[in-house]
Design a protein around this motif. Structure first.
Motif, mmCIF file in Angstrom:
data_model
loop_
_atom_site.group_PDB
_atom_site.id
_atom_site.type_symbol
_atom_site.label_atom_id
_atom_site.label_comp_id
_atom_site.label_asym_id
_atom_site.label_seq_id
_atom_site.Cartn_x
_atom_site.Cartn_y
_atom_site.Cartn_z
ATOM 1 N N VAL A 306 -13.875 -19.176 -31.708
ATOM 2 C CA VAL A 306 -14.045 -20.630 -31.594
ATOM 3 C C VAL A 306 -15.416 -21.072 -32.106
ATOM 4 O O VAL A 306 -15.715 -22.270 -32.121
ATOM 5 N N TYR A 307 -16.275 -20.111 -32.513
ATOM 6 C CA TYR A 307 -17.483 -20.488 -33.243
ATOM 7 C C TYR A 307 -17.056 -20.978 -34.626
ATOM 8 O O TYR A 307 -15.926 -20.746 -35.082
ATOM 9 N N VAL A 393 -19.212 -24.730 -26.473
ATOM 10 C CA VAL A 393 -18.381 -23.529 -26.510
ATOM 11 C C VAL A 393 -18.227 -23.020 -25.080
ATOM 12 O O VAL A 393 -19.223 -22.857 -24.368
ATOM 13 N N ALA A 394 -16.997 -22.810 -24.677
ATOM 14 C CA ALA A 394 -16.707 -22.315 -23.333
ATOM 15 C C ALA A 394 -16.025 -20.957 -23.455
ATOM 16 O O ALA A 394 -14.893 -20.871 -23.943
ATOM 17 N N LYS A 395 -16.704 -19.924 -23.029
ATOM 18 C CA LYS A 395 -16.143 -18.567 -23.099
ATOM 19 C C LYS A 395 -15.648 -18.156 -21.708
ATOM 20 O O LYS A 395 -16.377 -18.240 -20.733
ATOM 21 N N GLY A 396 -14.384 -17.734 -21.659
ATOM 22 C CA GLY A 396 -13.788 -17.363 -20.383
ATOM 23 C C GLY A 396 -13.337 -18.557 -19.581
ATOM 24 O O GLY A 396 -13.537 -18.609 -18.358
ATOM 25 N N VAL A 397 -12.697 -19.542 -20.260
ATOM 26 C CA VAL A 397 -12.250 -20.745 -19.552
ATOM 27 C C VAL A 397 -11.147 -20.449 -18.545
ATOM 28 O O VAL A 397 -10.863 -21.268 -17.670
ATOM 29 N N PRO A 402 -16.839 -19.869 -16.243
ATOM 30 C CA PRO A 402 -16.939 -19.660 -17.686
ATOM 31 C C PRO A 402 -18.383 -19.792 -18.176
ATOM 32 O O PRO A 402 -19.202 -20.494 -17.572
ATOM 33 N N GLU A 403 -18.664 -19.139 -19.283
ATOM 34 C CA GLU A 403 -19.988 -19.219 -19.909
ATOM 35 C C GLU A 403 -19.994 -20.392 -20.876
ATOM 36 O O GLU A 403 -19.166 -20.467 -21.788
#
Length: 450
Positions: A306-307, A393-397, A402-403
């Motif tokens: 998603v980057y 950017v949401a990592k681990g939604v 999430p990050e």
């Protein structure tokens, strides 16, 4: 109000009568849509490539508008194509992930979805597709049942460029709804059929405009040039030979240059048929380049991310006499915007609530700004929201905590400077909007590929 089929037929007949009498001025354009497969942001010479020569696409850019902020709806193949065909976020169609040869041979894009081909057909267009479909393996989901009058190509994620065998060992070359192989390098075959279609569907012959969709295989793996041998055979998706690692970069660049060469044949045919002034030509990619061999320029990461490197892609639109030549657009655009754009240029109305995408007609023809909007991306537990110059950017939604990362793309296109600690209120607001969107597009949806 629901129109009867008879009334719809009369409307189309009236349209065609007017079209055949007045072809040339203020008539709906022929539309040619060319979509590359896994082509990165830095892989055209007009986008800064120093090693790959793409003179035909460069010429298309000089004659039209080049986009610097165009995004595929998904960072992989099937989701982008579902959004492209329906004009809305792919999550609404149930196609958020790749429809694979191994696990999804019985499912595909629902026939209840109205595709851009069906919409254009109702507006009096002939519609043809030659190349990659990737929205259903079974013939039940064939492009022929999704608005296209003609189809030759493959329905899977990729095939051997020579033997036309897919990753699971099945022959995947279709003539309409029948599997029927033929000799030829995939990229060349797509162009051969495209050239033939343009000649056979000249509006002077048919009394209709045409929509020609040419979804390429290049430069998706397997890495094969025109003169190479097959790497797959029927009965096994495993490679029967391997390409030497030191040959991959050379062949990969050759594949892109070959695609450019065949696109040149399409452009030449349009010119020779006298269709330049009333043909809209769109070129884009379905996602960023694959990691390890592709070039996404200054962008971070690659396909499936998603980057920006996963979804910001090269895109060019040409419409001589209507779009100012040699221009560049910085508007933020997604694949799903093409459907409503085509419909409006074809003389149809863009119904409120039908699309998530927006028509680019006034932006292209009059230079007007697009309406302000947030745009969203989601894939395999990671997601992103774009709001103006800001991207979250949401990592681990799918996890409890999430990050979250915040980037100013205006000053940091490579997404290297996380500003989330500096702007916590903005992060909170954007993440809430992302969550609301995610809940809304998934409501009531049965996912066939995640």
């Amino acid at each position: 109000m629901v129109l009867s089929k008879t009334f719809k037929f009369l409307l189309v007949a009236l349209f065609l009568g007017a079209f055949s009498k007045g072809y040339g001025q203020d008539t709906p354009p022929n539309i040619i849509l060319i979509m590359a497969d896994d082509l990165g942001y830095g892989e055209l010479s007009s986008y800064g490539s120093k090693s790959i020569d793409t003179p035909n696409l460069d010429r298309l850019a000089r004659n039209g508008v080049k986009f610097s902020d165009f995004h595929s709806n998904g960072p992989v193949c099937s989701p982008t194509r579902a959004a492209l065909m329906t004009g809305k976020y792919q999550q609404r169609t149930g196609v958020e992930g790749v429809i694979t040869a191994a696990d999804h041979r019985e499912v595909g894009l629902s026939l209840d979805e109205e595709t851009m081909a069906e919409a254009l057909k109702e507006l009096g267009y002939n519609c043809g597709i030659f190349g990659k479909w990737h929205l259903g393996y079974d013939k039940e989901f064939s492009p022929i049942d999704q608005g296209f009058d003609e189809f030759v190509g493959f329905v899977g994620g990729n095939i051997d460029y020579i033997s036309h065998v897919d990753q699971a060992g099945y022959l995947d070359w279709w003539q309409g709804k029948v599997i029927e192989d033929e000799e030829g390098y995939t990229t060349d075959l797509i162009a051969d059929y495209g050239v033939e279609y343009i000649k056979n569907n000249h509006p002077d012959k048919t009394g209709k405009p045409f929509f020609l969709y040419l979804p390429q295989e290049a430069p998706h793996y397997p890495i094969q040039g025109r003169g190479d041998k097959a790497v797959r055979k029927v009965g096994s998706g495993k490679y029967i030979r391997k390409v030497p690692n030191d040959s991959v970069p050379v062949i990969y660049e050759e594949m892109i240059e070959t695609m450019d060469e065949t696109i040149g044949r399409i452009l030449q045919t349009v010119s020779e048929e006298g269709l330049d002034e009333n043909t809209l030509i769109v070129f884009c990619s379905d996602n960023g380049a694959a990691g390890g061999r592709g070039d996404n320029g200054v962008l971070r990461a690659a396909k499936a991310s998603v980057y920006e490197g996963g979804h910001r892609v090269p895109a060019i639109i040409s419409y001589p006499g209507k779009i100012k030549a040699g221009t560049e657009s910085t508007a933020t655009i997604m694949s799903m915007d093409l459907y409503p754009t085509f419909v409006e240029l074809a003389g149809g109305s863009v119904a409120q609530g039908k699309f998530d995408g927006v028509s680019l007609k006034k932006h292209l023809l009059q230079g007007k700004n697009l309406p302000k909007r947030d745009l969203f991306l989601s894939f395999k537990g990671n997601a992103a929201i774009r709001s103006g110059k800001w991207k979250l950017v949401a990592k681990g939604v799918d996890k409890e905590d999430p990050e979250l990362e915040l980037y100013d793309l205006e000053t940091d296109l490579s997404e290297q400077n996380d500003l989330s600690d500096k702007y916590p209120k903005r992060v909170k607001k954007m993440f809430r909007n992302l969550q609301d969107w995610d809940q809304e597009v998934r409501e009531g949806v049965t996912f066939i590929a995640e």
